[in-house]
Design an enzyme around this catalytic site. Sequence first.
Site, PDB file in Angstrom:
ATOM      1  CG  ASP A   1      10.695 -23.266 -17.814  1.00 62.93           C
ATOM      2  OD1 ASP A   1      10.650 -22.037 -17.717  1.00 62.93           O
ATOM      3  OD2 ASP A   1      10.132 -23.886 -18.737  1.00 62.93           O
TER       4      ASP A   1
ATOM      5  CG  ASP B   1       7.117 -29.617 -17.488  1.00 60.46           C
ATOM      6  OD1 ASP B   1       6.879 -28.908 -18.484  1.00 60.46           O
ATOM      7  OD2 ASP B   1       8.245 -30.107 -17.267  1.00 60.46           O
TER       8      ASP B   1
END
Length: 388
Positions: free
Chosen positions: A107, A283
């Site tokens: 990310d 996630d």
Amino acid sequence: MTPSETKEHSPMQQQAQTFGYRLLKQDGAARLGEVVTPRGIVRTPAFMPVGTVATVKALTFDQVKQAGADIVLANTYHLMLRPGAERVARLGGLHNFMRWDGPILTDSGGFQVMSLSKIRKINEEGVRFASHIDGSRHLLTPERAVEIQCLLGSDIQMQLDECISLPAERKETERAMELSLRWAARAQRAFSDLAKPGQALFGIVQGGVDAELRQRSAEALVAMDLPGYAVGGLAVGEGQELMLRTLDGVLPHLPSHKPRYLMGVGTPSDLIKSVARGVDMFDCVMPTRNGRHGLAFTWNGKVNLRNARHADDPAPLDEQSSCPGARDYSRAYLHHLVRSGEYLGAMLLSWVNTTFYQELMAAMRLAIAEGRFNTWAEETLDRIERTN
């Protein structure tokens, strides 16, 4: 359905030179597919265990792989602060550093900057912030976020975005959404200069729970023709109903031939209901975080091992599980470990939960393949939402 009925063949680790997505079957809006990367295929729907600082807490990556995960997630913000992206690059990249040969998604660090940094200032350039570790000052721009992820060598990278807390005023939500779009364009230009063949950059749809802002964000990102799209800024306190309503408004505006990733989600119920709407990737820290605090996820509901009722129970958590932690240890022993604060308790329950989440995704893939997803979902939700 028992976990033994959800077994699949392992994905072919074929070498691909480019990133891609294959939609194999659709059952209603639920999608069975494959994300193709040079480091292997990710079967979707997929849940990515969170390896924030190059480790899935309390597990080895051999255990993560044995649980059935095709891909893991790592965190740009944490790794840029410690040990540093340049150091990881000198040591051969993130895959070599953490001993994981499958795909990795990183990310961008935007959420962590907003939630963890002691001091932060956002402007058009990027985010200036103070490290939550030592107070050192940093500037994270869309370009630097891409540079860090390229140094790490991740297979799927995320644009830098501004993730605001909810609820928020529409004016503030719109400002952050439009800034995130401008940052996406800058990230795309940087990625085209720095990335290696086979890597992919995903855009992040923002806009809070405002349907019109979400649509504008999605349409602008789709016009950039990125390899994949994420829905960000949810699971931040808005509740499941609003989250699902937002997905209902966003997903029709995302292309069907590219993967769709819902960031930071969530509970088993969240996963099932989001897959039913067409999400491919997820996630969340929930499996390992709950494991460290004594809560196990099983096919017959959640089990709080701190409860005294388990102290004399010789039964396993789930004798049909593929995970030895659920199958081979008694509830009494797990209760003892948790109440004693022993490391082994956190390790075993993190293993149990990580495996359960992968079994859940495998069961969804099988149900979609066989055209019975809605029936399976209804039956499964009734069982796994119980608390034992």
